[in-house]
Design a protein around this motif. Sequence first.
Motif, short mmCIF file in Angstrom:
data_model
loop_
_atom_site.label_atom_id
_atom_site.label_comp_id
_atom_site.label_asym_id
_atom_site.label_seq_id
_atom_site.Cartn_x
_atom_site.Cartn_y
_atom_site.Cartn_z
N ALA A 184 18.01 58.99 2.87
CA ALA A 184 18.96 58.64 3.93
C ALA A 184 20.31 59.33 3.71
N ALA A 198 18.18 56.83 13.91
CA ALA A 198 17.30 57.35 12.85
C ALA A 198 17.11 56.27 11.80
N GLN A 235 22.17 61.87 6.24
CA GLN A 235 23.58 61.76 6.61
C GLN A 235 24.28 63.10 6.45
N GLY A 292 15.62 64.38 8.83
CA GLY A 292 16.16 64.42 10.17
C GLY A 292 15.75 65.53 11.10
N THR A 303 19.52 52.41 7.33
CA THR A 303 18.84 52.53 6.04
C THR A 303 18.03 51.26 5.81
N ILE A 327 22.36 56.05 11.81
CA ILE A 327 21.36 55.95 10.75
C ILE A 327 21.25 54.50 10.30
N GLU A 386 15.52 55.28 8.22
CA GLU A 386 15.00 55.86 6.98
C GLU A 386 15.23 54.88 5.82
N THR A 427 15.34 63.99 14.49
CA THR A 427 16.64 63.45 14.90
C THR A 427 17.59 64.56 15.30
#
Length: 258
Positions: free
Chosen positions: A103, A95, A107, A78, A123, A121, A97, A81
Amino acid sequence: MSLRHPLSTLRHYGYLLHYALVRANYQRRLIATTKRVGQTKFRSYELFNRHGKDVLLQALLLNLDDGDVVVDVGANTGTYTLAAAADAPSVEVVAVEPNPNVASQLQANVEANPFDDRVRILTCGLGDADETREFHLSNYDELGSFSSAHASAWEAQVVDTAQVSMRSLDSLVDSDAVPPPDHLKIDVEGYGVNVLRGAESVLRDYRPTVYFERHDARGRYDESAAKNLLREAGYELVPVREGWVCEPAATTTTSHSV
């Protein structure tokens, strides 16, 4: 079996130790230190300020305006991000990932900062179709890839595979799952041209600035095709250390292109 050069062996075990320490820090959430990108500050559980000096990241922050939407494809833990969300108080970041282990680290970093309501996020992977694909997990966490050749670069090894959901950016935007981006960063270990092929409508209709990190041609993946795709979409490519800053031709102010 060929023997590694002693320096390569030393580097290999140094990377393995680094990633083991990083994983332990994330698992126990021991220390989230302040990282800086220029005047921008955020916290993360990374041991070092990885990617904090990327020219692509500096270009992204320079171009950011309040209210912009950033789609960070291949967000890893990140850095892009977090820096984007910290740089402007109303920037929204999506984001993306695909590595489930990474991921979860991403987080943790988002939760270490006061802007988690502006960071979402996903995933999954981004590519040229909505499907399920085999993702190769590397013992160098950062190198996980849909390309096994890229997941085993730099003396790394593929340690496992996982079936991962793949989406195209066009379908995510069309379904309102992701807002149209003003900025699109792509760093996906050899899979970048696939991301662009799945974002042709977004590039045509919304004209985001693209920050594209290049990777060596390995296996079946050669990102030199990405250059032609971006040019055909009406973008000017400005070379920087890590890759290209790609601006819609109508708004480009520089006369230098790749």
